[in-house]
Design a protein around this motif. Sequence first.
Motif, PDB file in Angstrom:
ATOM      1  N   PRO A 153       0.819  -1.334  -0.102  1.00  0.00           N
ATOM      2  CA  PRO A 153      -0.111  -0.106   0.006  1.00  0.00           C
ATOM      3  C   PRO A 153       0.901   1.269   0.222  1.00  0.00           C
ATOM      4  O   PRO A 153       2.062   1.212   0.377  1.00  0.00           O
ATOM      5  CB  PRO A 153      -0.890  -0.084   1.268  1.00  0.00           C
ATOM      6  N   ILE A 154       0.361   2.138  -0.642  1.00  0.00           N
ATOM      7  CA  ILE A 154       0.975   3.563  -0.492  1.00  0.00           C
ATOM      8  C   ILE A 154       0.392   4.553   0.212  1.00  0.00           C
ATOM      9  O   ILE A 154      -0.960   4.973  -0.068  1.00  0.00           O
ATOM     10  CB  ILE A 154       1.358   4.188  -1.987  1.00  0.00           C
ATOM     11  N   SER A 155       0.847   5.158   1.254  1.00  0.00           N
ATOM     12  CA  SER A 155       0.210   5.970   2.067  1.00  0.00           C
ATOM     13  C   SER A 155       0.900   7.202   2.588  1.00  0.00           C
ATOM     14  O   SER A 155       2.192   7.213   2.032  1.00  0.00           O
ATOM     15  CB  SER A 155      -0.054   5.313   3.434  1.00  0.00           C
ATOM     16  N   GLY A 156       0.669   7.980   3.328  1.00  0.00           N
ATOM     17  CA  GLY A 156       1.420   9.386   3.433  1.00  0.00           C
ATOM     18  C   GLY A 156       1.121  10.514   2.427  1.00  0.00           C
ATOM     19  O   GLY A 156       2.018  10.965   1.799  1.00  0.00           O
ATOM     20  N   TYR A 157      -0.323  11.199   2.518  1.00  0.00           N
ATOM     21  CA  TYR A 157      -0.614  12.287   1.766  1.00  0.00           C
ATOM     22  C   TYR A 157      -0.409  13.618   2.554  1.00  0.00           C
ATOM     23  O   TYR A 157      -0.742  13.371   3.795  1.00  0.00           O
ATOM     24  CB  TYR A 157      -1.955  11.955   1.011  1.00  0.00           C
ATOM     25  N   PRO A 158      -0.537  14.724   1.979  1.00  0.00           N
ATOM     26  CA  PRO A 158      -0.764  16.039   2.679  1.00  0.00           C
ATOM     27  C   PRO A 158      -2.015  16.072   3.131  1.00  0.00           C
ATOM     28  O   PRO A 158      -3.084  15.558   2.752  1.00  0.00           O
ATOM     29  CB  PRO A 158      -0.496  17.068   1.433  1.00  0.00           C
ATOM     30  N   VAL A 239      -8.844   6.788  -1.706  1.00  0.00           N
ATOM     31  CA  VAL A 239      -7.554   6.979  -1.130  1.00  0.00           C
ATOM     32  C   VAL A 239      -7.563   8.086  -0.051  1.00  0.00           C
ATOM     33  O   VAL A 239      -7.098   7.796   0.789  1.00  0.00           O
ATOM     34  CB  VAL A 239      -6.493   7.315  -2.370  1.00  0.00           C
ATOM     35  N   SER A 240      -8.206   9.093  -0.119  1.00  0.00           N
ATOM     36  CA  SER A 240      -8.296  10.225   0.838  1.00  0.00           C
ATOM     37  C   SER A 240      -9.041   9.913   2.001  1.00  0.00           C
ATOM     38  O   SER A 240      -8.618  10.155   3.230  1.00  0.00           O
ATOM     39  CB  SER A 240      -9.146  11.183   0.186  1.00  0.00           C
ATOM     40  N   ARG A 241     -10.054   8.938   1.666  1.00  0.00           N
ATOM     41  CA  ARG A 241     -10.866   8.540   3.165  1.00  0.00           C
ATOM     42  C   ARG A 241     -10.023   7.440   3.932  1.00  0.00           C
ATOM     43  O   ARG A 241      -9.910   7.528   5.072  1.00  0.00           O
ATOM     44  CB  ARG A 241     -12.048   7.867   2.755  1.00  0.00           C
ATOM     45  N   TYR A 242      -9.238   6.451   3.240  1.00  0.00           N
ATOM     46  CA  TYR A 242      -8.615   5.516   3.887  1.00  0.00           C
ATOM     47  C   TYR A 242      -7.120   5.946   4.075  1.00  0.00           C
ATOM     48  O   TYR A 242      -6.338   4.877   4.547  1.00  0.00           O
ATOM     49  CB  TYR A 242      -8.639   4.247   3.079  1.00  0.00           C
ATOM     50  N   ALA A 243      -6.727   7.070   3.636  1.00  0.00           N
ATOM     51  CA  ALA A 243      -5.309   7.513   3.643  1.00  0.00           C
ATOM     52  C   ALA A 243      -4.200   6.604   3.185  1.00  0.00           C
ATOM     53  O   ALA A 243      -3.066   6.683   3.609  1.00  0.00           O
ATOM     54  CB  ALA A 243      -5.014   7.900   5.073  1.00  0.00           C
ATOM     55  N   SER A 244      -4.852   5.721   2.067  1.00  0.00           N
ATOM     56  CA  SER A 244      -3.759   4.862   1.706  1.00  0.00           C
ATOM     57  C   SER A 244      -4.364   4.242   0.452  1.00  0.00           C
ATOM     58  O   SER A 244      -5.517   3.978   0.155  1.00  0.00           O
ATOM     59  CB  SER A 244      -3.353   3.825   2.541  1.00  0.00           C
ATOM     60  N   ALA A 245      -3.412   4.038  -0.781  1.00  0.00           N
ATOM     61  CA  ALA A 245      -3.855   3.528  -2.072  1.00  0.00           C
ATOM     62  C   ALA A 245      -3.347   2.019  -1.913  1.00  0.00           C
ATOM     63  O   ALA A 245      -2.084   1.674  -1.916  1.00  0.00           O
ATOM     64  CB  ALA A 245      -3.214   4.312  -3.050  1.00  0.00           C
ATOM     65  N   GLN A 246      -4.428   0.888  -1.772  1.00  0.00           N
ATOM     66  CA  GLN A 246      -3.983  -0.515  -1.883  1.00  0.00           C
ATOM     67  C   GLN A 246      -4.208  -0.875  -3.218  1.00  0.00           C
ATOM     68  O   GLN A 246      -5.035  -0.661  -4.060  1.00  0.00           O
ATOM     69  CB  GLN A 246      -4.741  -1.148  -0.731  1.00  0.00           C
ATOM     70  N   ALA A 247      -3.530  -1.936  -3.414  1.00  0.00           N
ATOM     71  CA  ALA A 247      -3.398  -2.648  -4.801  1.00  0.00           C
ATOM     72  C   ALA A 247      -4.817  -3.396  -4.924  1.00  0.00           C
ATOM     73  O   ALA A 247      -5.479  -3.594  -6.002  1.00  0.00           O
ATOM     74  CB  ALA A 247      -2.587  -3.535  -4.983  1.00  0.00           C
ATOM     75  N   SER A 248      -5.634  -3.808  -3.670  1.00  0.00           N
ATOM     76  CA  SER A 248      -6.861  -4.629  -3.738  1.00  0.00           C
ATOM     77  C   SER A 248      -7.958  -3.629  -3.754  1.00  0.00           C
ATOM     78  O   SER A 248      -9.034  -3.923  -3.749  1.00  0.00           O
ATOM     79  CB  SER A 248      -7.019  -5.409  -2.529  1.00  0.00           C
ATOM     80  N   ALA A 249      -7.508  -2.099  -3.681  1.00  0.00           N
ATOM     81  CA  ALA A 249      -8.904  -1.195  -3.832  1.00  0.00           C
ATOM     82  C   ALA A 249     -10.129  -1.507  -4.815  1.00  0.00           C
ATOM     83  O   ALA A 249      -9.481  -1.755  -5.975  1.00  0.00           O
ATOM     84  CB  ALA A 249      -8.119   0.128  -3.922  1.00  0.00           C
ATOM     85  N   GLY A 250     -11.097  -1.676  -4.246  1.00  0.00           N
ATOM     86  CA  GLY A 250     -12.204  -1.720  -5.394  1.00  0.00           C
ATOM     87  C   GLY A 250     -12.205  -3.351  -5.623  1.00  0.00           C
ATOM     88  O   GLY A 250     -13.164  -3.345  -6.703  1.00  0.00           O
ATOM     89  N   ASP A 251     -11.703  -4.149  -5.298  1.00  0.00           N
ATOM     90  CA  ASP A 251     -11.811  -5.278  -5.905  1.00  0.00           C
ATOM     91  C   ASP A 251     -13.593  -6.083  -5.502  1.00  0.00           C
ATOM     92  O   ASP A 251     -13.658  -5.876  -4.273  1.00  0.00           O
ATOM     93  CB  ASP A 251     -10.866  -6.379  -4.919  1.00  0.00           C
ATOM     94  N   GLY A 252     -13.934  -6.379  -6.422  1.00  0.00           N
ATOM     95  CA  GLY A 252     -15.148  -7.170  -6.410  1.00  0.00           C
ATOM     96  C   GLY A 252     -16.443  -6.011  -6.178  1.00  0.00           C
ATOM     97  O   GLY A 252     -17.450  -6.290  -5.911  1.00  0.00           O
ATOM     98  N   ILE A 253     -16.178  -4.698  -6.273  1.00  0.00           N
ATOM     99  CA  ILE A 253     -17.000  -3.755  -6.147  1.00  0.00           C
ATOM    100  C   ILE A 253     -18.027  -3.835  -7.186  1.00  0.00           C
ATOM    101  O   ILE A 253     -19.372  -3.191  -7.149  1.00  0.00           O
ATOM    102  CB  ILE A 253     -16.283  -2.280  -6.067  1.00  0.00           C
TER     103      ILE A 253
END
Lengths: 319, 320
Positions: A153-158, A239-253
Amino acid sequence: MNLVKEEVNTRLKRLPSIKINTISILVILLAGLLIFFSTQSPYFLTTLNITNVLVQVTTIGLIAIPMTYVIISGAMDLSVGSILGLSAVTLGFLYESGTNIWVSVVLALVVGALAGALNGLLIARYKMQAIVVTIGTLVMLRGLVYIITKGKPISGYPDSFYFLGQGKVLGIPFSVIVMMALFSIAYILIKKTRIGRYTYALGNNEEAVRYSGINVVKVRFLTFVMSGLFAGIAAIFYVSRYASAQASAGDGIELDVITAVLIGGTHIFGGRGSLVGTFLGVLIIGTLRNGLNLMGVSVLFQTVILGVLILVAVSRQNK
Amino acid sequence: MANIFKRREAPIILFTIVLFCIFSLISSNFLKPDNLGLILTQITTTGLISIGMLMVILFGGIDLSVGSVLAVVATVVGMLVNAGINPFVAALIGMVVGAICGAFNGLFIAWFNIPEIITTLATMFIFRGIAVAISGGEWVTNFPDSFNFFSQGKIIGIPVPIALFATGAIMFGYILSQTRFGRRVYAIGGNKEAAKLAGMSTRKTKFLVYISSGMLTSVAAVIYASQVGSIQASTAGSGIEFTVIAAVLVGGASIFGGVGTMLGTAFGVLLMGMIKNGLVLTQASVYWVDATTGFILILAIIINTVQRSRNLASREGDLV
């Protein structure tokens, strides 16, 4: 002649009543769910929880808007979850490699729209089957997402970026306001503009639309670009809500989104449907998921219930 | 000789051979007998499922639920074996469960006229939930040694999984090309209206196809359970539907229905298995496997559409 007139008249009379029926059934269903869950959990009807539900449904709500267009036009887009993942990861990746956060946001939206354009190109321009093409992009883009992030996951945004998914305006979450605004715009577009009428027409009789001299390819292409773009918007709020961009984001949505659209009364074979129905469908699914969570029902059983809901909703359409 | 190149399977066979040569050149381990044997045993699961998928696609349909059916059957069989039931009896019960799953799909698709994609998208989640419910969310593992027969046993010197896949492929290859039922599948997929007017029961044929698809998937599930040795119901077989669909389509079957052969599908399965194995051997990240599967799917449908428009164009020429 009289018979024909009578037939037309009764049909005209019947049309609005069917519509009201679907909507009222949905409202009753939603009210029923609200009453049921409030008896199950004292926490359910609190302001905090209701806000929570509304924020949670923004992801499926945003994607359900173009999905309604796509299904009304007689197609289907299964790749939305992967496009969401791709946009989310693009955003994270760009920001991590030193790009300004707002530039990253714009580029993430562009990537979403481009992914939609790829679907649109193959489906609208080259007349390929929507289902198989979007299954292909579903698998391919998800693979790409994992290649980009290597699963991390990629996190740490302003802080300013967190306003999008976590901030409030006049006590209402910003993401909910955006979703409502986009629903209203999309509603006006589909009711009042030519593109909207063409979308319905495409789902009813594509041949006839083509012979009327309407650019079928353009309309269908636009619905898929819109689908990609909205998946991108959903990704940014995600991404803004969970404060991180995960590779699994939106899986099965796609299950949640398609269920929302279908129980909202949009016809699976296209030509019929409404955004009001979709909106209620989104609320019903959000309430259902939230209520079941509060009752401690596992996520996998929630999807079982959604699966059954899809089957029930679509069986009703065939009668 | 010219006939060989005219066959529909020619491109896929050629492509498989070319890729085989490329991988042999890139990786010295690829050509080792152990590795080739590994590829063959690994493709048996997707291979068996793809037989059923071929029939579904011949109808012009698609089945997304196979991965979840695999999970249900693998869980049930695993638990039965652990409860001390003879592995063969457990496998037979598993086939019945698979048939019931297939019948459930078939019921909604053939009788309630719900589109394949919606029915199987829904059952994909329903069956997965049922599998988790049966297992109680726990790993099903520690199978008795006798259960290993389905992955490591041999019949007349041939490993059991390969023997089962070969039997299935030959049997359904024969059924599809030689029996009345098989020809009906092609006829209905090719032109539904004409088939109906000729007095064929689309419903019954469709229903039977989904039941056989469920049973083939359950055989795959038994092999899978025995090969893997431990089953987590929430993940077992998830995503396998995409590999299977890619294999069938790249094997020359048309998504528009009515076109496709068992031979082409077998080569499609072999190709997908080789790609997976080759990518792992060449040290590429495992994530490339998914991306490649998706890319092949899109490539297959592009070829498909081009072939179809060419066929239609040539037919128009005939009429004029």
